[in-house]
Scaffold this motif. Structure first.
Motif, mmCIF file in Angstrom:
data_model
loop_
_atom_site.group_PDB
_atom_site.id
_atom_site.type_symbol
_atom_site.label_atom_id
_atom_site.label_comp_id
_atom_site.label_asym_id
_atom_site.label_seq_id
_atom_site.Cartn_x
_atom_site.Cartn_y
_atom_site.Cartn_z
ATOM 1 N N VAL A 121 17.973 -15.113 -39.522
ATOM 2 C CA VAL A 121 17.322 -13.901 -39.012
ATOM 3 C C VAL A 121 17.247 -12.855 -40.128
ATOM 4 O O VAL A 121 16.209 -12.216 -40.347
ATOM 5 C CB VAL A 121 18.082 -13.339 -37.774
ATOM 6 C CG1 VAL A 121 17.530 -11.983 -37.371
ATOM 7 C CG2 VAL A 121 17.978 -14.306 -36.609
ATOM 8 N N ALA A 122 18.366 -12.715 -40.871
ATOM 9 C CA ALA A 122 18.398 -11.733 -41.966
ATOM 10 C C ALA A 122 17.356 -12.078 -43.032
ATOM 11 O O ALA A 122 16.678 -11.187 -43.552
ATOM 12 C CB ALA A 122 19.797 -11.700 -42.585
ATOM 13 N N THR B 260 20.220 -3.577 -35.194
ATOM 14 C CA THR B 260 18.911 -3.067 -35.596
ATOM 15 C C THR B 260 18.671 -1.668 -35.037
ATOM 16 O O THR B 260 18.196 -0.775 -35.743
ATOM 17 C CB THR B 260 17.800 -4.006 -35.075
ATOM 18 O OG1 THR B 260 18.142 -5.326 -35.459
ATOM 19 C CG2 THR B 260 16.451 -3.645 -35.637
ATOM 20 N N TRP C 13 13.908 -11.188 -41.804
ATOM 21 C CA TRP C 13 13.787 -9.728 -41.786
ATOM 22 C C TRP C 13 13.601 -9.178 -43.204
ATOM 23 O O TRP C 13 12.727 -8.356 -43.452
ATOM 24 C CB TRP C 13 15.041 -9.147 -41.126
ATOM 25 C CG TRP C 13 15.021 -7.658 -40.989
ATOM 26 C CD1 TRP C 13 14.259 -6.919 -40.131
ATOM 27 C CD2 TRP C 13 15.786 -6.719 -41.744
ATOM 28 N NE1 TRP C 13 14.512 -5.581 -40.290
ATOM 29 C CE2 TRP C 13 15.452 -5.426 -41.277
ATOM 30 C CE3 TRP C 13 16.726 -6.836 -42.750
ATOM 31 C CZ2 TRP C 13 16.018 -4.273 -41.786
ATOM 32 C CZ3 TRP C 13 17.302 -5.686 -43.259
ATOM 33 C CH2 TRP C 13 16.948 -4.414 -42.782
ATOM 34 N N ASN D 43 22.322 -8.727 -32.665
ATOM 35 C CA ASN D 43 21.247 -8.443 -33.626
ATOM 36 C C ASN D 43 20.485 -7.177 -33.246
ATOM 37 O O ASN D 43 20.233 -6.311 -34.082
ATOM 38 C CB ASN D 43 20.252 -9.611 -33.678
ATOM 39 C CG ASN D 43 20.811 -10.759 -34.495
ATOM 40 O OD1 ASN D 43 21.875 -10.642 -35.082
ATOM 41 N ND2 ASN D 43 20.110 -11.859 -34.526
ATOM 42 N N GLN E 238 10.814 -4.313 -33.496
ATOM 43 C CA GLN E 238 12.060 -5.021 -33.803
ATOM 44 C C GLN E 238 12.438 -5.976 -32.674
ATOM 45 O O GLN E 238 12.865 -7.101 -32.913
ATOM 46 C CB GLN E 238 13.201 -4.010 -34.022
ATOM 47 C CG GLN E 238 13.094 -3.240 -35.308
ATOM 48 C CD GLN E 238 13.095 -4.146 -36.519
ATOM 49 O OE1 GLN E 238 13.709 -5.205 -36.525
ATOM 50 N NE2 GLN E 238 12.369 -3.758 -37.548
ATOM 51 N N LEU F 113 9.439 -1.958 -41.368
ATOM 52 C CA LEU F 113 10.435 -2.725 -40.619
ATOM 53 C C LEU F 113 11.829 -2.118 -40.770
ATOM 54 O O LEU F 113 12.683 -2.297 -39.914
ATOM 55 C CB LEU F 113 10.476 -4.178 -41.115
ATOM 56 C CG LEU F 113 9.334 -5.080 -40.646
ATOM 57 C CD1 LEU F 113 9.433 -6.435 -41.312
ATOM 58 C CD2 LEU F 113 9.369 -5.242 -39.135
ATOM 59 N N ILE F 114 12.042 -1.409 -41.898
ATOM 60 C CA ILE F 114 13.353 -0.760 -42.055
ATOM 61 C C ILE F 114 13.235 0.764 -41.969
ATOM 62 O O ILE F 114 14.119 1.442 -41.466
ATOM 63 C CB ILE F 114 14.026 -1.193 -43.383
ATOM 64 C CG1 ILE F 114 15.467 -0.678 -43.425
ATOM 65 C CG2 ILE F 114 13.271 -0.728 -44.620
ATOM 66 C CD1 ILE F 114 16.301 -1.284 -44.519
ATOM 67 N N ILE G 249 10.289 -9.091 -32.926
ATOM 68 C CA ILE G 249 10.654 -9.984 -34.041
ATOM 69 C C ILE G 249 11.973 -10.714 -33.746
ATOM 70 O O ILE G 249 12.068 -11.939 -33.852
ATOM 71 C CB ILE G 249 10.772 -9.184 -35.364
ATOM 72 C CG1 ILE G 249 9.396 -8.652 -35.770
ATOM 73 C CG2 ILE G 249 11.350 -10.045 -36.482
ATOM 74 C CD1 ILE G 249 9.434 -7.681 -36.937
ATOM 75 N N GLN G 250 12.977 -9.934 -33.358
ATOM 76 C CA GLN G 250 14.295 -10.540 -33.117
ATOM 77 C C GLN G 250 14.228 -11.555 -31.976
ATOM 78 O O GLN G 250 14.788 -12.636 -32.066
ATOM 79 C CB GLN G 250 15.313 -9.453 -32.737
ATOM 80 C CG GLN G 250 15.459 -8.383 -33.765
ATOM 81 C CD GLN G 250 16.511 -8.736 -34.804
ATOM 82 O OE1 GLN G 250 17.096 -9.810 -34.738
ATOM 83 N NE2 GLN G 250 16.726 -7.873 -35.751
ATOM 84 N N GLY H 121 10.232 -9.821 -44.489
ATOM 85 C CA GLY H 121 9.285 -8.919 -43.846
ATOM 86 C C GLY H 121 9.336 -7.521 -44.452
ATOM 87 O O GLY H 121 8.304 -6.889 -44.682
ATOM 88 N N VAL H 122 10.553 -7.057 -44.747
ATOM 89 C CA VAL H 122 10.721 -5.706 -45.291
ATOM 90 C C VAL H 122 10.008 -5.566 -46.636
ATOM 91 O O VAL H 122 9.461 -4.507 -46.959
ATOM 92 C CB VAL H 122 12.236 -5.369 -45.427
ATOM 93 C CG1 VAL H 122 12.455 -4.120 -46.270
ATOM 94 C CG2 VAL H 122 12.849 -5.161 -44.056
#
Lengths: 351, 112
Positions: A200-201, A101, A204, A97, A131, A214-215, A134-135, A207-208
């Motif tokens: 997880v995706a 990222t 994420w 992951n 990142q 985040l991206i 979060i991960q 969040g984005v």
């Protein structure tokens, strides 16, 4: 592949690679010796149920393999969250992951740098740390739940998977007798990995929506996601949830291989449709309204990023179409059968 | 828990802890004579020191990496088996551990 081979294969998956072959040889010899002893006592070959009982007695393959881990690494905050059994899998998922990222972040910063933007080291560092945080949080949480389940039910395992059978508390079959062709069953490790990766995706992606940095990282100050992403957000979430549902079903029924094949074709078509709409959009990032002065250089940066995304989407569409053709061909050539293999019946003793 | 009743888990943990050290001693003592894993397990079981294979084999590897055991793969009855025996260091360590165990045993006997 007989019962003993499947058991040893399951143990081997979780053993340290350097010692794997040696340990498996020794365990194999031990099991054979024990079987021969029992056979000479009984004066006949062991039945499948007796072989099954002998292997069951040796315990969960994952736990057995963990006893060979000499470094005994674990994750603990006060109390143990992830023990030595799951630790190697935890590190693998986390590394995958984070690697992915950081590649995305690196690509964005590279594009910005090529477009003439001034990139500060602090910007890169803060994006990476965010990142990482979060991960680390999400993957650790999911694995600690799996650990809790494994600790609570160490005896819930079977030999249908190829990872030592983490069952996550779902106990459907209680038998490890040989089905017609279990080697083609869907590995439970694969199902668990897909569930974790999709969750997880999802976190994420959610969040984005609210926090584009985040991206986009610090580029979020002068770039923003184009409206197309907000249009395809729910279809993407829907497909991800569908994949989680599919993985959960295959976790319970790893023998439903045809179900997965048919399901995958539909999900794949959905994914291709999304890629098609994305390509049609033509623009995926735009200069933010708040960018103020220097708007032209931000527009230039957006143009470079858009070009990269365009090529990325084209490659994705080509590869994805090829994969779909392969999947459909395999499905058509597949021998006719039901949705999955016949369900295994419980042994008479109910073990 | 009612007074006088034993917490089974607690007792089991203490029992395992007590046995852990003794098992090392038993394995080292049994390997004064060369044996392979399965016969070693049977020997220990016959002597009342039953040990499951999930504990025995990792323990053998650990003792070997600590230099107390030597091992080699050899064919016997048309099958390859891994034979273990005490190393020179293992013999010295076993002697010291036995002396220590006898001293603990004597102290405990005096107290009980």
């Amino acid at each position: 592949m007989d019962l003993m081979d499947r058991y040893l294969k399951a143990v081997g998956k979780a053993l340290p690679e350097a010692q794997r072959e040696d340990i498996i040889r020794e365990l194999s010899e031990d099991i054979r010796s024990e079987m021969e002893d029992q056979q000479s006592e009984l004066g006949r070959p062991l039945t499948e149920a007796e072989q099954q009982a002998l292997l069951k007695q040796r315990g969960n393959p994952l736990l057995l393999a963990a006893r060979y881990q000499q470094d005994d690494r674990r994750v603990a905050f006060g109390r143990q969250l992830i023990g030595p059994v799951l630790y190697p899998f935890y590190i693998k998922v986390l590394s995958f992951n984070l690697g992915l990222t950081f590649v995305v972040i690196g690509t964005i910063f590279l594009a910005l740098s090529l477009s003439g933007q001034h990139i500060r080291f602090n910007d890169i560092l803060s994006s990476c740390l965010l990142q990482l945080f979060i991960q680390l949080g999400v993957v650790t949480l999911i694995f600690s739940l799996v650990e809790k389940s494994l600790t609570k039910h160490p005896d819930r395992w079977d030999l249908s998977g190829t990872c030592g059978g983490i069952r996550l508390g779902v106990k459907i079959e209680k038998d490890i007798s040989t089905p017609p062709d279990r080697s083609k069953w869907i590995s439970r490790f694969e199902s668990v990995s897909i569930i974790i990766a999709c969750m997880v995706a999802l976190v994420w992606m959610t969040g984005v929506q609210s926090y584009p940095f985040l991206i986009l990282g610090p580029a979020a100050a002068f770039l923003k996601l184009a409206p197309i992403w907000y249009q395809v957000y729910f279809p993407i979430v829907f497909l991800t949830v569908l994949e989680i549902v599919r993985a959960i079903i295959n976790l319970v029924r790893p023998d439903w291989t045809l179900f997965r094949a048919v399901y995958a074709v539909f999900v794949h078509c959905g994914g291709l449709a999304i890629v098609y709409f994305l390509i049609r959009a033509g623009s995926w990032v735009i200069a933010a309204d708040s960018a103020g002065g220097g708007t032209s250089s931000y527009a230039n940066a957006a143009q470079i990023v858009n070009q990269w995304i365009y090529y990325g989407l084209l490659v994705t569409a080509i590869l994805s179409t090829m994969m779909l053709v392969v999947r459909v061909t395999r499905l058509i050539r597949r021998p006719r059968q039901g949705l999955g293999s016949p369900r295994i019946t419980e042994p008479a003793n109910g073990n | 828990m009612a007074p006088g009743t034993i917490n089974h888990d607690l007792f089991e943990n203490l029992r395992l802890e007590l046995r852990r050290g003794s098992l090392i001693l038993a394995v080292l003592a049994a390997l004064r004579k060369e044996q392979y894993g399965y016969t070693l397990r049977k020997t220990l079981e016959e002597q009342g020191m039953a040990i499951d294979e999930g504990t025995l084999y990792p323990l053998l590897r650990r003792l070997e990496s600590q230099g107390l055991l030597l091992s080699e793969w050899r064919e016997e009855e048309k099958r390859n088996k891994r034979f273990y025996r005490l190393s020179a260091d293992g013999k010295v360590t076993l002697k010291q551990l036995l002396a220590e165990w006898q001293s603990i045993n004597a102290s405990l006997n005096g107290m009980l």
